[in-house]
Design a protein around this motif. Structure first.
Motif, mmCIF file in Angstrom:
data_model
loop_
_atom_site.group_PDB
_atom_site.id
_atom_site.type_symbol
_atom_site.label_atom_id
_atom_site.label_comp_id
_atom_site.label_asym_id
_atom_site.label_seq_id
_atom_site.Cartn_x
_atom_site.Cartn_y
_atom_site.Cartn_z
ATOM 1 N N ASP A 196 0.852 -1.202 0.000
ATOM 2 C CA ASP A 196 0.000 0.000 0.000
ATOM 3 C C ASP A 196 0.891 1.257 0.000
ATOM 4 O O ASP A 196 1.037 1.947 1.011
ATOM 5 C CB ASP A 196 -0.933 -0.009 1.216
ATOM 6 C CG ASP A 196 -1.853 1.207 1.242
ATOM 7 O OD1 ASP A 196 -1.869 1.978 0.256
ATOM 8 O OD2 ASP A 196 -2.552 1.391 2.255
ATOM 9 N N LYS A 198 0.487 4.060 -1.511
ATOM 10 C CA LYS A 198 -0.276 5.294 -1.339
ATOM 11 C C LYS A 198 -0.463 5.610 0.148
ATOM 12 O O LYS A 198 -0.288 6.739 0.589
ATOM 13 C CB LYS A 198 -1.663 5.120 -1.994
ATOM 14 C CG LYS A 198 -1.963 6.167 -3.041
ATOM 15 C CD LYS A 198 -3.299 5.889 -3.709
ATOM 16 C CE LYS A 198 -4.333 6.909 -3.255
ATOM 17 N NZ LYS A 198 -5.712 6.525 -3.577
ATOM 18 N N LYS A 201 2.797 6.767 1.650
ATOM 19 C CA LYS A 201 3.097 8.154 1.271
ATOM 20 C C LYS A 201 2.255 9.120 2.120
ATOM 21 O O LYS A 201 2.747 10.137 2.612
ATOM 22 C CB LYS A 201 2.766 8.325 -0.222
ATOM 23 C CG LYS A 201 3.223 9.638 -0.798
ATOM 24 C CD LYS A 201 3.026 9.689 -2.309
ATOM 25 C CE LYS A 201 3.049 11.135 -2.756
ATOM 26 N NZ LYS A 201 2.205 11.391 -3.906
ATOM 27 N N GLU A 320 -8.290 7.482 1.980
ATOM 28 C CA GLU A 320 -7.298 7.780 3.021
ATOM 29 C C GLU A 320 -8.003 8.508 4.158
ATOM 30 O O GLU A 320 -8.914 9.297 3.912
ATOM 31 C CB GLU A 320 -6.208 8.677 2.440
ATOM 32 C CG GLU A 320 -5.233 7.881 1.603
ATOM 33 C CD GLU A 320 -4.346 8.755 0.748
ATOM 34 O OE1 GLU A 320 -4.584 9.979 0.667
ATOM 35 O OE2 GLU A 320 -3.420 8.203 0.149
#
Ligand SMILES: [Zn+2]
Ligand SMILES: [Zn+2]
Length: 329
Positions: A196, A198, A201, A320
């Motif tokens: 994962d 993303k 980040k 997110e």
């Protein structure tokens, strides 16, 4: 009023039109503006948490305006914005309540679980279990603080005195706590599902000093770790990176079984503990802290009638941060 209703576990929520609830003398009627979608809601829907009131209006991260005051309510005014959390009532008489552990009360009632919650246009709350909320957030941004924030905060406090803190599962709670921890000069190590990138980040953007897969070891032993993902094997994983005397905090209300633990891993006064619910004192210190640190929640908004979609997206980690139902913007 419009509400999304759970009739039986393992079914979809049903859009329904139900009567607006009436209040008792010590209660307030709240017109719901926003209600966060929490992993606990999934555990209730899936029937992993037993004894839910049925039919049930779920939701326990509620922000709204008081539209009616019970006869003896003193602490609030009509029109005032309040937050309504998971803890809806405690008895004040059991040994836990008398010992400052009302989160463990034998007779507690929980919003959106054993009483109706915020997936609807109105909710009833006991005046002693709802609170004024910081003005610096709009209602949508504020909603995730009511559980992800609050119970995350209790987990964070129970992690003890740490410099390096691991977080397993980087969702609603972790994204709030990372910002608080960063502001307090702590180091956050974020562990996501393998691959994962993303999510990793996102964790670094919020101030994590390191982010990686839950299968990876951090660059140093950690002083404490909080496990938000409901996966028991992570307890073993987290123990392998925990220094002597450190603590593993299981922050969720439900978790799959924890595998057998070699005693060597626990040796050295390492601690494994769960976190249950919240106390009103947690809420007081949390909101005091939130006033002092820069904090921005990352929110994906859904309409009330799309609550099932929000829950599906939470289950599949499609956003997110946190999901919030916008009910009366
Ligand atoms: Zn009690
Ligand atoms: Zn929750």
């Amino acid at each position: 009023m419009k509400a999304m209703i759970l009739k039986q576990p393992q079914q979809r929520l049903q859009p329904s039109d139900v009567g607006t609830p009436s209040i008792e003398a010590n209660e307030v009627l709240v017109e719901v503006e926003a209600c966060g979608v929490c992993r606990t809601d999934l555990h209730i829907l899936d029937g992993e948490l037993k004894n839910a009131k049925l039919p049930l209006i779920p939701g326990h991260e509620i922000v709204g305006k008081i539209v009616q005051l019970g006869k003896v309510v003193k602490g609030f005014k009509e029109g005032q914005r309040v937050g309504v959390p998971w803890l809806a009532y405690t008895c004040g008489k059991c040994s836990f309540c008398l010992n400052g552990q009302e989160n463990l009360c034998d007779n507690a009632i929980f919003t959106g679980y054993t009483k109706n919650g915020g997936y609807g246009e109105y909710v009833v709350a006991n005046e002693n279990y709802c609170f004024a909320v910081p003005d610096k957030f709009d209602s949508i941004s504020l909603a995730p603080l009511l559980c992800a924030g609050l119970i995350g905060w209790r987990s964070y406090r129970l992690a003890g005195d740490f410099k390096r803190l691991g977080m397993y599962g980087f969702g609603g709670a972790a994204h709030i706590l990372t910002q608080i921890a960063h502001a307090q000069g702590k180091e956050i190590y974020a562990f996501t599902r393998p691959g994962d990138e993303k999510g990793q980040k996102f964790a670094r953007q919020l101030g994590a000093v390191w982010a990686g897969d839950s299968t990876q070891a951090p660059p140093h032993p950690l002083d404490a770790s909080i496990i938000f993902a409901p996966a028991g094997p992570l307890v073993l994983t987290a123990l392998k990176s925990l220094r002597k005397g450190g603590a593993i905090i299981c922050g969720g209300i439900h978790m799959s079984d924890i595998p057998a633990i070699p005693y060597d891993l626990l040796w050295g006064e390492r601690i494994i503990r769960s976190v249950a619910n919240l106390t009103r004192e947690d809420a007081r210190t949390f909101f005091e802290t939130v006033e002092r640190v820069p904090l921005k929640t990352s929110v994906t908004e859904y309409k009330l009638e799309n609550a099932n979609e929000a829950l599906d997206d939470l289950r599949a980690t499609r956003f997110e941060g946190a999901a919030v139902l916008s009910i009366r913007p």
